[in-house]
Each structure stands twice: as C-alpha cells, then as structure tokens.
Design an enzyme around this catalytic site. Structure first.
Site, PDB file in Angstrom:
ATOM      1  N   CYS A  74      -1.291  -5.264  -9.409  1.00 47.94           N
ATOM      2  CA  CYS A  74      -1.604  -4.822 -10.770  1.00 47.94           C
ATOM      3  C   CYS A  74      -0.920  -3.494 -11.109  1.00 47.94           C
ATOM      4  O   CYS A  74      -0.763  -2.640 -10.233  1.00 47.94           O
ATOM      5  CB  CYS A  74      -3.105  -4.624 -10.931  1.00 47.94           C
ATOM      6  SG  CYS A  74      -4.036  -6.103 -10.592  1.00 47.94           S
ATOM      7  N   ARG A 101       6.344  -4.905  -9.583  1.00 48.88           N
ATOM      8  CA  ARG A 101       5.240  -4.898  -8.633  1.00 48.88           C
ATOM      9  C   ARG A 101       4.691  -6.298  -8.381  1.00 48.88           C
ATOM     10  O   ARG A 101       3.972  -6.520  -7.423  1.00 48.88           O
ATOM     11  CB  ARG A 101       4.097  -4.005  -9.171  1.00 48.88           C
ATOM     12  CG  ARG A 101       4.465  -2.559  -9.253  1.00 48.88           C
ATOM     13  CD  ARG A 101       3.484  -1.802 -10.118  1.00 48.88           C
ATOM     14  NE  ARG A 101       2.196  -1.589  -9.478  1.00 48.88           N
ATOM     15  CZ  ARG A 101       1.904  -0.553  -8.703  1.00 48.88           C
ATOM     16  NH1 ARG A 101       2.813   0.362  -8.466  1.00 48.88           N
ATOM     17  NH2 ARG A 101       0.721  -0.421  -8.167  1.00 48.88           N
ATOM     18  N   TRP A 127      -2.274  -9.051 -11.146  1.00 49.37           N
ATOM     19  CA  TRP A 127      -1.954  -9.928 -10.013  1.00 49.37           C
ATOM     20  C   TRP A 127      -3.306 -10.454  -9.546  1.00 49.37           C
ATOM     21  O   TRP A 127      -4.129  -9.708  -9.024  1.00 49.37           O
ATOM     22  CB  TRP A 127      -1.254  -9.117  -8.914  1.00 49.37           C
ATOM     23  CG  TRP A 127      -0.750  -9.918  -7.772  1.00 49.37           C
ATOM     24  CD1 TRP A 127       0.441 -10.582  -7.697  1.00 49.37           C
ATOM     25  CD2 TRP A 127      -1.388 -10.112  -6.507  1.00 49.37           C
ATOM     26  NE1 TRP A 127       0.573 -11.189  -6.475  1.00 49.37           N
ATOM     27  CE2 TRP A 127      -0.544 -10.923  -5.721  1.00 49.37           C
ATOM     28  CE3 TRP A 127      -2.605  -9.703  -5.953  1.00 49.37           C
ATOM     29  CZ2 TRP A 127      -0.859 -11.309  -4.422  1.00 49.37           C
ATOM     30  CZ3 TRP A 127      -2.922 -10.089  -4.666  1.00 49.37           C
ATOM     31  CH2 TRP A 127      -2.047 -10.890  -3.913  1.00 49.37           C
ATOM     32  N   ASN A 179      -6.734  -1.456 -11.449  1.00 50.21           N
ATOM     33  CA  ASN A 179      -5.950  -1.885 -10.280  1.00 50.21           C
ATOM     34  C   ASN A 179      -6.805  -1.593  -9.063  1.00 50.21           C
ATOM     35  O   ASN A 179      -7.199  -0.446  -8.843  1.00 50.21           O
ATOM     36  CB  ASN A 179      -4.630  -1.100 -10.237  1.00 50.21           C
ATOM     37  CG  ASN A 179      -3.849  -1.355  -8.956  1.00 50.21           C
ATOM     38  OD1 ASN A 179      -4.091  -2.345  -8.264  1.00 50.21           O
ATOM     39  ND2 ASN A 179      -2.923  -0.473  -8.642  1.00 50.21           N
ATOM     40  N   GLY A 180      -7.108  -2.624  -8.276  1.00 51.58           N
ATOM     41  CA  GLY A 180      -7.951  -2.439  -7.094  1.00 51.58           C
ATOM     42  C   GLY A 180      -8.903  -3.601  -6.964  1.00 51.58           C
ATOM     43  O   GLY A 180      -8.722  -4.636  -7.621  1.00 51.58           O
ATOM     44  N   GLU A 215      11.861 -10.438  10.931  1.00 52.14           N
ATOM     45  CA  GLU A 215      12.184  -9.941   9.592  1.00 52.14           C
ATOM     46  C   GLU A 215      13.070 -10.958   8.845  1.00 52.14           C
ATOM     47  O   GLU A 215      12.886 -11.191   7.645  1.00 52.14           O
ATOM     48  CB  GLU A 215      12.872  -8.569   9.690  1.00 52.14           C
ATOM     49  CG  GLU A 215      13.397  -7.997   8.389  1.00 52.14           C
ATOM     50  CD  GLU A 215      12.334  -7.845   7.290  1.00 52.14           C
ATOM     51  OE1 GLU A 215      11.137  -7.978   7.569  1.00 52.14           O
ATOM     52  OE2 GLU A 215      12.738  -7.636   6.127  1.00 52.14           O
ATOM     53  N   LYS A 222      12.229 -12.809   5.321  1.00 54.70           N
ATOM     54  CA  LYS A 222      13.129 -12.728   4.162  1.00 54.70           C
ATOM     55  C   LYS A 222      13.369 -14.122   3.585  1.00 54.70           C
ATOM     56  O   LYS A 222      13.254 -14.344   2.399  1.00 54.70           O
ATOM     57  CB  LYS A 222      14.462 -12.142   4.636  1.00 54.70           C
ATOM     58  CG  LYS A 222      15.128 -11.047   3.926  1.00 54.70           C
ATOM     59  CD  LYS A 222      14.339 -10.002   3.250  1.00 54.70           C
ATOM     60  CE  LYS A 222      13.211  -9.412   3.978  1.00 54.70           C
ATOM     61  NZ  LYS A 222      12.176  -8.735   3.305  1.00 54.70           N
ATOM     62  N   GLU A 278      10.043 -15.786   2.043  1.00 49.07           N
ATOM     63  CA  GLU A 278       9.401 -15.206   0.858  1.00 49.07           C
ATOM     64  C   GLU A 278      10.157 -15.461  -0.431  1.00 49.07           C
ATOM     65  O   GLU A 278       9.552 -15.467  -1.495  1.00 49.07           O
ATOM     66  CB  GLU A 278       9.086 -13.716   1.044  1.00 49.07           C
ATOM     67  CG  GLU A 278      10.256 -12.794   1.164  1.00 49.07           C
ATOM     68  CD  GLU A 278       9.831 -11.348   1.463  1.00 49.07           C
ATOM     69  OE1 GLU A 278       8.701 -10.966   1.174  1.00 49.07           O
ATOM     70  OE2 GLU A 278      10.672 -10.601   1.998  1.00 49.07           O
ATOM     71  N   HIS A 328       5.727 -22.693  25.120  1.00 43.13           N
ATOM     72  CA  HIS A 328       4.273 -22.743  25.299  1.00 43.13           C
ATOM     73  C   HIS A 328       3.580 -23.313  24.070  1.00 43.13           C
ATOM     74  O   HIS A 328       2.511 -22.860  23.676  1.00 43.13           O
ATOM     75  CB  HIS A 328       3.741 -21.342  25.634  1.00 43.13           C
ATOM     76  CG  HIS A 328       4.305 -20.815  26.915  1.00 43.13           C
ATOM     77  ND1 HIS A 328       3.981 -21.347  28.143  1.00 43.13           N
ATOM     78  CD2 HIS A 328       5.230 -19.854  27.155  1.00 43.13           C
ATOM     79  CE1 HIS A 328       4.657 -20.716  29.090  1.00 43.13           C
ATOM     80  NE2 HIS A 328       5.436 -19.804  28.515  1.00 43.13           N
ATOM     81  N   LYS A 386       5.182  -6.384  -4.988  1.00 38.28           N
ATOM     82  CA  LYS A 386       6.011  -5.398  -4.290  1.00 38.28           C
ATOM     83  C   LYS A 386       5.156  -4.428  -3.505  1.00 38.28           C
ATOM     84  O   LYS A 386       5.480  -4.040  -2.389  1.00 38.28           O
ATOM     85  CB  LYS A 386       6.856  -4.640  -5.324  1.00 38.28           C
ATOM     86  CG  LYS A 386       7.776  -3.583  -4.736  1.00 38.28           C
ATOM     87  CD  LYS A 386       8.875  -4.232  -3.942  1.00 38.28           C
ATOM     88  CE  LYS A 386       9.762  -3.254  -3.233  1.00 38.28           C
ATOM     89  NZ  LYS A 386      10.480  -3.903  -2.115  1.00 38.28           N
TER      90      LYS A 386
HETATM   91  C1  G6P Z   1       4.464  -6.400   0.316  1.00 35.12           C
HETATM   92  C2  G6P Z   1       5.935  -6.550   0.004  1.00 35.12           C
HETATM   93  C3  G6P Z   1       6.734  -6.504   1.292  1.00 35.12           C
HETATM   94  C4  G6P Z   1       6.430  -5.222   2.054  1.00 35.12           C
HETATM   95  C5  G6P Z   1       4.930  -5.073   2.314  1.00 35.12           C
HETATM   96  C6  G6P Z   1       4.595  -3.687   2.834  1.00 35.12           C
HETATM   97  O1  G6P Z   1       4.003  -7.518   0.973  1.00 35.12           O
HETATM   98  O2  G6P Z   1       6.170  -7.765  -0.668  1.00 35.12           O
HETATM   99  O3  G6P Z   1       8.119  -6.541   0.975  1.00 35.12           O
HETATM  100  O4  G6P Z   1       7.113  -5.239   3.255  1.00 35.12           O
HETATM  101  O5  G6P Z   1       4.205  -5.227   1.099  1.00 35.12           O
HETATM  102  O6  G6P Z   1       4.894  -2.757   1.828  1.00 35.12           O
HETATM  103  P1  G6P Z   1       5.135  -1.217   2.078  1.00 35.12           P
HETATM  104  O7  G6P Z   1       5.344  -0.653   0.721  1.00 35.12           O
HETATM  105  O8  G6P Z   1       3.897  -0.698   2.744  1.00 35.12           O
HETATM  106  O9  G6P Z   1       6.321  -1.104   2.959  1.00 35.12           O
END
Ligand code: G6P
Length: 609
Positions: free
Chosen positions: A2, A27, A73, A97-98, A485, A489, A492, A508, A604
């Site tokens: 949000c 965001r 959101w 937001n929260g 990672e 990527k 997502e 395993h 984000k």
């Molecule tokens: C969200 C974003 C990710 C990010 C994660 C942690 O899930 O979509 O891309 O890695 O938050 O965010 P931060 O701002 O704490 O690195």
C-alpha cells in the site's frame, strides 16, 4: 505494498495526489482511491485496478486543495471498489498502510454499537473508532478546543489498535487539515512555502519540497497548508526539525528503455562502482572494539536480500573465522534467537522498510546484539534504527524484481567481510587491498557481462525457458546462493514454477521430479565444488533432464545441453554470475507478454507482516 499520499495547498489537490499515487505504483497494488474535501464536503472516489481508473472517475469540477490518496495491495478482502481506500465514517476518511491485527474484535464491538461496515477490510474499523471517540468526547467539547478534541479522539482510537499503521485522515469538519499517524509503516512529510505533502516514500515526498520530516513510530502530525505540528501519543506537542533531502535520482524515467527492470540491469556497473567506492566510509563509523569481541554473525533478510546474505556467508566465515548463520526475517522474528552482545546481526534490505526485517532488528536490539543495516535507502526505518549502517549505492530501484540492488548488496557484504578480517587481524591490509581491487574490477566485468548478455541472449535462449512449466536451479556453496536468487528472478516475473536446490541435496527427494525434458539450470563457478555439482548434472541427465550450465569453468560436453560462459573473478564471481539469469528472466517475461516491472501479486516493499 500500500502507498499513501496527501496534499494541502493552493493547487488542485486531485492532480497532485493522483500524480503521487502514480509515483508509488512501483510498490505494487491492485486498487486505488482518493478522498477530497470539495466545498466543505467529503468526497471519495475509489476503483479496483490501476490509478488511472480512479483518476478518470474524479469529476473535472473538483478543484479543492485538500486530498488524501491510496494504492491498495489487498490483505483483508479481495481487490474491489468497496475494499479500496479511503474508508469512511460520515465526515471522516482514512487511508492506511499496515495491518490492524485486532480488527476482528474491534469490528465486533463497533457492530454491537450499531455500525454497519461497508468493506471486508481491517482498515474500516479506524474511521469508525475515530468517529465513535469524537462522539464520546463531545461532553468535553466546552472545555477543549474543537480541534484539540478531534486530535484527542484520533489518539483514543489509535490506542485501541494493535498492529502496524501509517494513516492519513481527512475530516470534513476540519476541512483544512490532514492528520497522520505512524507505527511500523513508513510516512514522510514534506513542506514547501504554501503547501504540505505526505507520502509513503521519501523520494515521492521530496518531489514536493526538499524539507522533509521522516515520521517515527508513535508520532502524530497535524498538517495545514502552512504548518506542520507533531505530537506524541499522549497528545503533547513536540519539536521536530526537518532534514534537507536532495534526491540523487535523475528524473529520466525509463532512460530510453522499455522497462525499469532493463534500465536497472544496465545500471548494475554503476551501482557496483558507487557501492564499492563508498562502503569504506561506512566502515570508518563501525565500533571496532565491539567487532573485536564478536562470536557469531547472523545475516537476516527477505527475498533477494536474504539471498545476498546467503552468498556472503562463505566469504565472511573463511575470512573472519566467525560462524555465520542466515535467517529469513519472518522466521527469525519469532524464533527467540540465541544471541547476545557478542553477536552481530546484519539486516539486509533494499528498501529498509520491510516489516519482517524491521521486526528482526527490534528483536536483535532487545537482545543487545550489535545491529548493522545494509540498506539502499539511507533514510529508511532500518537505516535510522540499526546501531550502524552500510549504504549500498544502487540508486532508486523501481522494478519489483530486484537486480542492481542485489549486485550492490554482494559488493557491500563482501567488502565488509574483508574489512572485518583486517580488524580481526586475519588478513593484513595489503591482502585486503588486493582483494578489494578484485571487487572494484567487477564494475568493468559486469559491463562486459551485460553487453554480452544483451547481445547473446536471443530468441534461441529464451525459447529454452519460455514454454517450461517448471525449472530446477542447482548449485553448491556460493553457487547455491546464486541459483536461489536466479530461481526467484525467473519465477517472480515469468510465473514459471522454479525450485532451487543445493546440488548435493537433490537425490534426497527432489530428483523424483526429474523426467524427460525437465529443464535444470546449474551454476558452476566455484572450482572447488565444480566436480561435485557435475555429479548432480550427470544424475539429472541420466533421467532425461536438459541442462543449462552457467559457468566460468571448462565442463565435459556430456554434462550439459547448453553452456553459458561467465568470467571468473574467483570468490567474487557471484557479483556478476547472476547477471545472465537477470537478463534471461527479463526477456522470458517479455516473451510471455508479462509486465516485468509489475508482476502479479507482488509488492516492491513489503511493509506488512
Ligand atoms: C519484496 C520484493 C523483493 C525483495 C523483498 C525484500 O518481496 O518484491 O524483490 O527482495 O521484498 O525487500 P527489501 O526491501 O527488504 O530488500
């Protein structure tokens, strides 16, 4: 997640608030809304979907100078017009937001008082609580000024809430004010000569005035066009000085690229360079005497930031001799961790606003551990509240899928490992300088890897990925961290199911998934573990898998179907070996016609638990 904006001034508030919401779109959100005071009356316009849906529904005749806005959101209740914010109770509108954790109890109490709820959200309890508190304090109205009575009612309502909240409150009975309250979720006020603006993000707030007030938890602020007044939770007015925030962001938008993600991938060399250059200044501020007593290091983060911590574990352990554990912030916060003043807790976060990582910081501080934030946003809650900080210099990252922030987190953490090993006298300064110059080299190497990637990653390579239902990512040691990672990527932004596994763990259980044609991406950049990972490749190939190997080693031809070469930079290879998969993920999303900057369901910056 949000986003909140609010404006009071002489311009058309609807335009300013909509513009602010568009800037907060990065965001992640599923609906938007605006509350305005028009001729003394509260008007609410809110719509599911993009900000533009709300924008188009605001009557052109609405020219008032006071408004609040919100991108939602969904947490409680589906994305819908009704569940969008603002929520109202008669003259009061609230954006939030929260998460209000005790909303069910509060809702029941309010319903028993006869209040009818219009939405399924947790937020809607807030305007009703404020309205109810105003009614109850009416008996006092003669003793107190009306406005003080209103602020008192807001505080009464807030005291009933459990959870996290950044709030902007509009009340048509006080049409030239906005009241904001913060606990847990970010909020920044900016002031110019004749207007005030509030937003969830310092960059957005500062676009309306360089003098910004970053709200702390348990602060309430009363905004008027020419005045900003702060209060504590007992209603006592407090002094707060603004800070000057000069954004180092250029306003060049996509800079000629079709998406932020591609722009940000191209900015990796600069992000690496700026971070590598500036971290030494951050190290100068670290308390050496405490570092000398460390017995344990824990690296905490979420998503990409967690993976950066995973990648740093080996280098930290080998160079400092201190045991390192990696923790996912949402797990760490409830794990009652065994830590003390001889533990260093490193909190990695691009935004510095991730709710779980902030909660992890609180636990670490309560247990007296030394806390070090590795953040990209230097004015974030994490940066402000940790004992010390290292700022990565990736610049603003807008695409939801993190790219350049990850490469700079690796640079910061690897550089810190070298610094700490010098402090602990495990290596001498000369050796540290040699290793540091290798990190500096990753600037030019990353540039080559990007140029080569943009040239070489063509339809043939993307066709390998785009029609897959599932992809397995393998690696060992630091290559496992890179594989994790890379897997995040791709999944997502392309919505392909991806799993990442340490190559040796495959047999395993997970190898049961492998069948004819299954795509396995393997990272092999660590020469010591290469042969071990090769064993896993033979095992999956024997079961019909296609292997896409990303490596800086020579590999036997029968171990892979496709090979992608990356340069070797010894232990620092992960800084650049992730880049091909960042590029492949981007082009796979494009090939599938998805927007890589705004993947579905994702935000984000995750400012709720
Ligand atoms: C969200 C974003 C990710 C990010 C994660 C942690 O899930 O979509 O891309 O890695 O938050 O965010 P931060 O701002 O704490 O690195």
């Amino acid at each position: 997640m949000c986003g909140i904006v609010g404006y009071i001034g002489s311009k058309r508030a609807a335009d300013i608030v909509i513009d602010g919401l568009k800037k907060l779109e990065y965001r992640g959100y599923d609906s938007a809304g605006v509350g305005l005071i028009e001729n003394g009356k509260l008007e609410i316009i809110k719509k599911k979907g993009r900000v533009v849906n709300t924008e188009e529904s605001i009557p052109k005749t609405f020219n008032g100078g006071v408004a609040i806005g919100h991108t939602r959101w969904a947490t409680h209740g589906v994305p819908s017009d009704n569940n969008s914010h603002p929520h109202r109770s008669e003259s009061i509108a609230v954006v939030h937001n929260g998460i209000i954790e005790n909303y069910a109890v509060l809702k029941k109490e309010l319903e028993e008082e006869g209040i009818l709820f219009q939405s399924e959200t947790d937020t809607e309890v807030i305007p009703h609580l404020i309205k109810s508190a105003i009614s109850h304090s009416m008996s006092d109205i003669h003793k107190k000024k009306r406005e003080a009575c209103y602020l008192h009612a807001v505080l009464m309502a807030i005291k009933k809430l459990k959870g996290s909240y950044a709030l902007a409150i509009l009340n048509s009975d006080f049409p030239d004010t906005i009241v904001c309250v913060k606990k847990g979720s970010p909020l920044v006020v900016s002031k110019s000569e004749s207007s005030v603006f509030v937003a969830s993000d310092v960059e957005v707030a500062s676009s309306h005035g360089k003098n910004v007030y970053i709200l702390e938890d348990d602060e309430m602020v009363l905004l008027r066009s020419d005045e900003v007044s702060f209060f504590d939770m007992n209603g006592r007015e407090k002094e707060k000085d603004p800070m000057e925030y000069i954004s180092n962001e250029s306003a060049d938008g996509f800079a000629g690229n079709p998406h932020y993600m591609l722009k940000e991938i191209k900015e990796i060399p600069q992000a690496i360079h700026e971070t590598a250059k500036s971290v030494e200044n951050c190290f100068l501020k670290l308390p050496k005497w405490k570092l000398n007593k460390l017995k344990k290091i824990i690296i905490v983060g979420c998503g990409t930031a967690y993976h950066a911590g995973l990648s740093a574990k080996t280098i930290l352990e080998t160079h400092t001799g201190i045991p390192v554990a990696n923790e996912i912030a949402s797990e760490f916060r409830y794990s009652n961790p065994i830590i003390d003043k001889n533990t260093l807790v490193i909190l990695v976060s691009q935004s510095g606003e991730t709710a779980d990582t902030i909660a992890a910081l609180d636990i670490a501080k309560k247990k007296k551990a030394l806390t070090l934030a590795v953040v990209n946003n230097a004015t974030s809650a994490l940066a402000m509240e940790a004992d010390c900080k290292i700022t990565t210099r990736a610049g603003k990252e807008i695409a939801v899928a993190s790219t350049k922030a990850y490469n700079s987190q690796l640079v910061a953490l690897y550089s810190f490992a070298l610094y700490l090993s010098v402090v602990l006298r495990k290596i001498n300064s000369q050796k540290a300088r040699e290793l540091k110059s290798k990190i500096m080299e990753t600037t030019s190497i990353s540039r080559q890897v990007i140029e080569m990637g943009l040239d070489k990653i063509d339809k043939t390579i993307i066709d390998i990925f785009k029609n897959e239902k599932a992809v397995m990512f393998l690696g060992r040691g630091v290559d496992y961290a890179t594989a994790a990672e890379a897997s995040l990527k791709l999944k997502e932004i392309s919505y392909i199911h991806c799993e990442s596994y340490p190559a040796g763990e495959l047999k395993h259980g997970t190898i049961a998934l492998i069948e004819e044609g299954y795509l396995v991406v393997a990272y092999l950049t660590d020469s010591l573990l290469k042969d071990k990972t090769l064993n896993a490749l033979y095992e999956v190939k024997a079961r019909g898998a296609k292997v896409f190997a990303i490596t800086n080693q020579e590999l036997p031809k029968d171990a892979y179907d496709y090979i992608y070469h990356v340069p070797s930079i010894g232990i620092f290879s992960p800084i650049t070996s992730i880049i091909p998969m960042q590029i492949i993920s981007y082009f796979t999303a494009i090939a599938k016609d998805y927007d890589p900057d705004k993947p579905r369901n994702l935000a984000k910056s995750v400012t709720v638990e």
